[in-house]
Enzyme design. Structure first.
Site, short mmCIF file in Angstrom:
data_model
loop_
_atom_site.label_atom_id
_atom_site.label_comp_id
_atom_site.label_asym_id
_atom_site.label_seq_id
_atom_site.Cartn_x
_atom_site.Cartn_y
_atom_site.Cartn_z
N ASP A 92 1.01 -1.27 -0.08
CA ASP A 92 0.13 -0.19 0.13
C ASP A 92 0.39 1.32 -0.43
OD1 ASP A 92 -1.56 1.62 0.48
OD2 ASP A 92 -2.32 1.40 2.18
N ASP A 308 -2.18 5.29 -5.62
CA ASP A 308 -2.17 4.64 -4.36
C ASP A 308 -2.21 3.07 -5.20
OD1 ASP A 308 -2.71 2.95 -2.12
OD2 ASP A 308 -4.73 4.10 -2.14
#
Ligand SMILES: *[C@@H]1O[C@H](CO)[C@@H](O)[C@H](O)[C@H]1NC(C)=O
Ligand SMILES: *[C@@H]1O[C@H](CO)[C@@H](O)[C@H](O)[C@H]1NC(C)=O
Ligand SMILES: *[C@@H]1O[C@H](CO)[C@@H](O)[C@H](O)[C@H]1NC(C)=O
Ligand SMILES: *[C@@H]1O[C@H](CO)[C@@H](O)[C@H](O)[C@H]1NC(C)=O
Length: 482
Positions: A92, A308
């Site tokens: 992440d 992201d």
């Protein structure tokens, strides 16, 4: 068929110090970026100082895929503790700490539908594990100052809330992380470093569900608390990494170190942002630039476009979403659109979507562009049923929920390189089942790093087991009949 639960939005919102006592202290991590210019200088000085030290390239094994109706996420395998134990953690770039589920935790998933074996980290079973207390440097610098009410025996606690409403809480521990150092072409040797990470004591929301359960989340953000920043500050690696997420075969390539092949064109990061934000300039659909209000990409309004890897799809505010969608369907006026699971625009289509729909190209500062093909932004939920991956992040709001966020939908099948030392990010279309070349800073040598797919090995195992079960079942049924 359920899609929604897989549309992971892990873009992190806030990390806060949570205390079991009355003292309710919530510190927004964003605050500590106010002096960013100065700290970047400090980073650079620090980096120059340690040049010539032991900086290696690291190969992280990846699994998972970005298909919204399958796992919708990518994960990596890392080793923690002594003796070392493997953990599978979601990769992440939208958050800043590594945490894993810990022994005795509340609401932690016990099994996973991803075909991996989950493990709990136990501080008492690792001889190199140490609890981090609230008076230690890591704690005070993560929270930008002394923790009120801190006494030397109190643990340094944390709580991270993610964009999909889930959250994790626990305390920080320091232990060995074991990674694969690149030592030759397609060759690695185990290496270790000491890092602080979260020991998850309590999970809520999707983090407790079994559907796409993992052992934790590996935040690859640029804050000092992330694994890459910690390894860099102890002189183990350079603050440069790249990923190539493979949604064709699953898994892909993830390496820490400078990528020398393929070459990528780069765009600057928006300064003073916690995460990876870039300056979008225009959106082109079907070779025509969308006519958008002039302030739509203004960084005062929206702080740029967030990149992201922990988010499955791509999100746009109303002002972009509406014209984008109408232009995409402009050539298909007869299609019947319907909504699936209250948020996905879906339709039936028999032909090749790449022939029936236009490409979408995003343009960024310094002439970097990103072209997304119809087979990438449309995903099939059945043989001829398709849904649109572009999502609406809402009307303009003060809390910044109407963000532009580009997740795996557009990042996969591209090599994406993050250069934190130069504050740039870049990408190029790439075959993520192939290999890249990285520089080993220690020796100057250039080595090939290949792709991995952790999920193929495990899903194979699951398939084999179900075949065995089926045979067993058929045998039983057969014996009943006779
Ligand atoms: C991060 O660490 C560097 C050096 O290790 C330090 O100079 C800098 O102030 C820290 N930045 C923040 C935002 O805490
Ligand atoms: C970490 O590295 C040291 C030195 O190379 C080695 O002695 C130790 O066994 C390693 N620990 C683990 C858990 O790999
Ligand atoms: C960062 O910039 C320097 C100076 O322009 C350059 O030599 C270096 O190669 C860049 N780093 C990467 C990873 O491209
Ligand atoms: C991607 O690379 C793999 C491994 O080199 C190769 O087998 C495959 O054919 C390539 N795919 C494409 C579309 O070129």
């Amino acid at each position: 068929m359920e899609i929604a639960r897989f549309a992971v939005v892990s873009f992190f919102l806030v990390i806060s110090f949570f205390s079991s006592g009355d003292c309710n202290l919530v510190l927004k991590v964003q605050h500590k970026f106010k002096g960013r210019e100065r700290s970047l200088e400090a980073f650079k000085a620090h980096d120059i100082q340690r040049r010539g030290r032991f900086l290696s390239a690291i190969d992280l094994q990846l699994g998972g895929n970005g298909h919204p109706s399958e796992s919708g996420l990518y994960f990596a395998k890392i080793g923690l503790g002594t003796p070392v134990q493997d953990y599978y953690v979601q990769v992440d770039t939208g958050s800043d700490i590594l945490w894993v589920n810990c022994a005795g935790c509340t609401n932690c998933p016990k099994k996973s539908d991803l075909g991996i074996e989950l493990s709990l980290y136990s501080p008492s079973s690792s001889s190199t594990s140490n609890r981090v207390t609230c008076n230690q440097d890591f704690c005070t610098s993560t929270y930008d100052g002394p923790i009120p009410g801190c006494t030397p025996e109190l643990l340094c606690e944390y709580r991270v809330a993610y964009g999909d409403g889930s959250s994790t809480a626990g305390y920080f521990v320091r232990d060995h992380v074991v990674l694969d150092r690149v030592t030759g072409n397609f060759q690695t040797t185990s290496t270790n470093g000491s890092i602080v990470f979260g020991c998850g004591a309590q999970q809520s929301g999707q983090l407790g569900a079994t559907s796409a359960a993992l052992d934790g989340i590996l935040g690859f953000g640029q804050a000092n608390s992330s694994m890459i920043s910690q390894l860099a500050s102890s002189g183990k690696v350079k603050r440069v990494f790249a990923h190539c997420l493979d949604n064709i075969n699953g898994g892909g390539i993830f390496a820490i170190g400078e990528v020398v092949q393929p070459k990528v064109r780069t765009t600057p990061l928006v300064p003073q942002q916690a995460h990876y934000n870039v300056f979008m300039k225009a959106i082109e659909v079907d070779n025509e630039v969308l006519n958008l209000p002039t302030d739509v990409f203004d960084t005062d309004l929206r702080k740029g476009t967030i990149i992201d890897s922990g988010t499955t799809l791509a999100y746009f505010p109303d002002v972009i979403y509406e014209p984008l969608i109408s232009k995409i369907f402009a050539r298909q006026s007869t299609l019947k659109l319907h909504t699936v699971e209250e948020q996905f625009t879906c339709f039936e289509y028999d032909g090749n979507v790449d022939d029936g729909f236009p490409t979408v190209t995003f343009h960024f500062e310094d002439s970097l562009s990103l072209t997304v093909y119809p087979h990438e932004y449309l995903f099939d939920i059945d043989s001829n049923k398709w849904c649109v991956g572009w999502q609406n992040s809402g009307a303009q709001s003060r809390d910044g929920k109407d963000m532009i966020l580009l997740g795996d939908l557009v990042l996969q099948n591209r090599l994406v390189m993050y250069d934190l030392e130069n504050q740039t990010i870049g990408w190029t279309e790439y075959n993520c089942s192939s290999s890249i070349k990285v520089r080993d800073e220690h020796s100057g040598a250039i080595y090939t790093v290949g792709s991995h797919d952790l999920s193929s090995a495990s899903s194979l195992r699951v398939e084999r087991i179900s075949v065995l079960l089926l045979i067993l079942l058929l045998t039983i049924l057969h014996s009943f009949r006779n």
